[in-house]
Motif scaffolding. Structure first.
Motif, PDB file in Angstrom:
ATOM      1  N   GLU A 280       0.833  -1.105  -0.043  1.00 55.15           N
ATOM      2  CA  GLU A 280       0.043  -0.185  -0.092  1.00 55.15           C
ATOM      3  C   GLU A 280       0.772   1.289   0.009  1.00 55.15           C
ATOM      4  O   GLU A 280       0.423   2.181  -0.673  1.00 55.15           O
ATOM      5  CB  GLU A 280      -0.941   0.125   1.313  1.00 55.15           C
ATOM      6  N   VAL A 281       1.829   1.266   0.681  1.00 54.53           N
ATOM      7  CA  VAL A 281       2.879   2.426   0.801  1.00 54.53           C
ATOM      8  C   VAL A 281       3.337   2.672  -0.547  1.00 54.53           C
ATOM      9  O   VAL A 281       3.561   3.578  -1.133  1.00 54.53           O
ATOM     10  CB  VAL A 281       3.917   1.970   1.884  1.00 54.53           C
ATOM     11  N   LEU A 282       3.903   1.471  -1.401  1.00 50.56           N
ATOM     12  CA  LEU A 282       4.521   1.756  -2.463  1.00 50.56           C
ATOM     13  C   LEU A 282       3.735   2.143  -3.601  1.00 50.56           C
ATOM     14  O   LEU A 282       3.928   2.893  -4.277  1.00 50.56           O
ATOM     15  CB  LEU A 282       5.272   0.461  -2.712  1.00 50.56           C
ATOM     16  N   ASN A 283       2.457   1.648  -3.332  1.00 51.66           N
ATOM     17  CA  ASN A 283       1.512   2.105  -4.442  1.00 51.66           C
ATOM     18  C   ASN A 283       0.862   3.583  -4.060  1.00 51.66           C
ATOM     19  O   ASN A 283      -0.271   3.894  -4.853  1.00 51.66           O
ATOM     20  CB  ASN A 283       0.319   0.988  -4.670  1.00 51.66           C
ATOM     21  N   GLY A 284       0.944   4.099  -2.993  1.00 45.66           N
ATOM     22  CA  GLY A 284       0.318   5.365  -2.539  1.00 45.66           C
ATOM     23  C   GLY A 284       0.928   6.528  -3.399  1.00 45.66           C
ATOM     24  O   GLY A 284       1.797   6.371  -4.255  1.00 45.66           O
TER      25      GLY A 284
END
Length: 496
Positions: free
Chosen positions: A267-271
Motif C-alpha cells: 500500500e505504501v509503495l502504491n500510494g
C-alpha cells in the motif's frame, strides 16, 4: 480338540449310543426273561409231575373213543394244555377239544420229533415233548404246553419300565448334546456377538473370554486382534487429523504476519506518497524477504508431507562414510567466527552407507540451525559422526555415554550438541511433532523458524532406516542424535 473333529466325533457318538443302548436294553430284557423262565419252570414243575405220569401210560396211544380219555380231563386247567400223538404223527387227543378221528389231524415227522426232551421257552408259553415207550418200542409222544401267567401279567409293567428307560436315555442324551453344543458353539458365539455389538457401539468389552484352542477360540482372538488394529488405526487417523488441523492453523498463523507486512508495504509503495530511492529499495527488500519466508514455509510443509507418505521413495547411493561426512561437516567450519561459539568436530568412521545426500544435508542443516539458535554466546557446540566401533567424543554429556552406546548398537550416530538452556521434559517429549517449538523460559519467546525443521529431520532419518532422539540436561545443554544404519566397512580404507 479342533471343532470339526469334535463335531465329527460327537455325531458318531450320537448315532452309536442309541444302538448301543437298544442292544443293552434288549440283552437285559432277554436275561431277565431267561431268569424268570427258569423260576417259573421250577414253580410249575410240581404241577407237571402228575400230568407226565398220567400221559406216560402206553395204553392211551391208540385210537379210542372219547370215553377212554375221560381220566385225562381231570388233569386239565386254565394254565396247562397237552396233546397225544402216535409215532406216525396222528393226534389222538388234545385237552383243548374232543378226540379226533384217525387221520383227522396229523403232524409231519420232522416237526413231531423236533426238540424232544428240550424245554422250549416262548414269550407266552413253555412247551415240552417226550416219547412214551412200551417194551422198548415207541408207542407215542405227548406235548405239554404251560401258559406263563405271571410273566404275561407283568408285561404292562415291564413295558412301562422299558419305555421310561428309553425316554430317560433320550432326554439325557439330548440334554448332554445341548450342553456340549452350548459349551463348544453357542456360548462362544454369544461372546462373539456381544463383543461385536460392543465394538459397534464404540464400547470396550469388559468380560474375559476363556482361553480356547479350537476354531471358535481362534475366531475370538482374531476378532480381538482386529478390534485392536482398527482402534489403533482410528487413533492414528484421529492423531493425523489433529496434526493436519494443527499444521493448517499454525501455517495460517505463520503466514498471516508476512502477508500483513506485504500488504502494508505494498500500500505504501502504491500510494501517492513520494518515496526516496533508498526508502523504496528498503521496502522492496522487506517485501522480497517476506515472500522468501513464505516460500520457505510452504516448501518445508511440502517436504514434511512428502516424507510422511508411504509411497515416496528416495534414491539412495552408497558412499564412503569418512569422505562424505568430512565434506558434509566441513561446510560448517565457519560457524565459530560467525556465531562467536567454539565448534568441536569429530568424524570417526570407516563404514559404508546408503544415503540420499541432499536429504541428509537437509537433516544436518536442520539440526545445526536448531542448535545454533539455542547455543549461548561463547558457548561450545559439538558436531560428530561416530561409527558403532569407535569411542564417543569427549565433549558428549557424561551421563549419556552408556545410553548412547546402547542406542547406537550396530549403527552410526550423527551428533549435534549445544550449550544452552535445557528444554523442559514436557516440551522435549513433543519436540519432533510438527509446529512444536521450544519456548525460552527466561525470555518467554519461541525459538523461531517454521516449526517443521526437527519433524523433517526425523522423517529423513526414518527414511534412511534409522531413528532420531534428543536429550537435554540443565547445566550441559541439548544433544540430538540421528541413528544411521551401516553397510559394511570401506575396503579401500582397509587397503590404505
Amino acid at each position: 480338540m479342533k471343532l470339526k473333529y469334535w463335531l465329527m466325533l460327537a455325531f458318531l457318538i450320537v448315532m452309536l449310543l442309541p444302538v448301543a443302548a437298544g442292544w443293552a436294553l434288549y440283552s437285559l430284557y432277554n436275561y431277565y426273561n431267561d431268569q424268570r423262565a427258569v423260576t417259573e419252570y421250577v414253580e410249575l414243575s410240581g404241577q407237571l409231575a402228575p400230568i407226565e405220569l398220567a400221559l406216560s401210560d402206553p395204553g392211551l396211544y391208540q385210537l379210542h373213543s372219547p370215553d377212554a380219555f375221560a381220566a385225562l380231563s381231570e388233569l386239565e386247567n386254565g394254565r396247562v394244555n397237552f396233546a397225544l400223538y402216535l409215532p406216525t404223527g396222528i393226534r389222538v387227543y388234545t385237552s383243548e377239544g374232543s378226540t379226533w378221528s384217525a387221520g383227522a389231524y396229523t403232524v409231519g415227522g420232522a416237526e413231531l420229533y423236533r426238540n424232544l426232551y428240550n424245554l422250549q421257552i416262548r414269550h407266552r408259553t413253555f412247551s415240552l415233548k417226550k416219547p412214551v415207550w412200551e417194551k422198548g418200542e415207541l408207542v407215542g409222544i405227548y406235548e405239554i404246553v404251560m401258559l406263563r401267567g405271571d410273566w404275561l401279567e407283568g408285561i404292562s409293567l415291564r413295558t412301562t419300565w422299558v419305555m421310561g428307560l428309553a425316554a430317560t436315555f433320550f432326554i439325557l442324551l439330548y440334554g448332554t448334546v445341548l450342553w456340549l453344543l452350548s459349551r463348544k458353539l453357542f456360548r462362544p458365539m454369544k461372546y462373539l456377538i456381544e463383543r461385536m455389538d460392543a465394538f459397534a457401539r464404540g464400547e470396550a468389552a469388559t468380560d474375559v473370554v476363556p482361553v480356547r484352542h479350537d476354531e471358535m477360540g481362534i475366531l475370538l482372538q482374531q476378532f480381538d486382534a482386529m478390534q485392536d488394529k482398527i482402534r489403533h488405526t482410528q487413533a492414528d487417523v484421529e492423531r493425523e487429523q489433529k496434526e493436519k488441523e494443527l499444521m493448517i492453523a499454525s501455517l495460517s498463523h505463520d503466514l498471516k504476519t508476512p502477508l500483513m507486512s506485504i500488504s502494508a508495504y505494498t500500500e505504501v509503495l502504491n500510494g501517492d506518497r513520494q518515496l526516496k530511492r533508498l526508502e523504496r529499495q528498503e521496502y522492496q527488500d522487506v517485501l522480497l524477504g517476506n515472500v522468501e519466508r513464505m516460500k520457505q514455509m510452504i516448501s518445508e510443509l511440502e517436504m514434511y508431507t512428502a516424507l510422511g507418505s508411504s509411497e515416496s521413495e528416495m534414491a539412495m547411493v552408497k558412499v564412503e562414510g569418512e569422505e562424505f561426512f568430512d565434506m558434509l561437516l566441513g561446510s560448517y567450519e565457519g560457524l565459530a567466527e560467525r556465531g562467536q561459539i567454539d565448534v568441536k568436530m569429530d568424524v570417526r568412521t570407516d563404514q559404508l552407507y546408503r544415503v540420499h545426500p541432499e536429504q541428509l544435508m537437509r537433516l544436518t542443516d536442520n539440526l545445526i540451525n536448531n542448535a545454533l539458535r539455542h547455543t549461548r554466546t561463547n558457548g561450545v557446540m559439538g558436531l560428530g559422526v561416530i561409527a558403532s566401533d569407535w569411542e564417543l567424543p569427549e565433549w558428549i554429556i557424561p551421563s549419556l555415554r552408556a545410553e548412547l552406546d546402547n542406542y547406537r548398537a550396530g549403527a552410526t550416530l550423527i551428533l549435534v550438541q549445544n550449550e544452552g538452556p535445557a528444554i523442559p521434559e514436557e516440551q522435549l517429549i513433543r519436540i519432533f511433532e510438527p509446529y512444536v517449538q521450544h519456548q525460552n523460559q527466561e525470555e518467554k519467546t519461541y525459538a523461531g523458524g517454521s516449526g517443521l525443521g526437527l519433524s523433517i529431520a526425523k522423517r529423513v532419518a526414518i527414511k534412511h532406516g534409522g531413528d532420531m532422539r534428543m536429550w537435554s540436561y540443565e547445566g550441559y545443554g541439548t544433544l540430538a542424535a540421528c541413528r544411521l544404519p551401516e553397510h559394511g566397512e570401506c575396503k579401500c580404507r582397509e587397503g590404505g
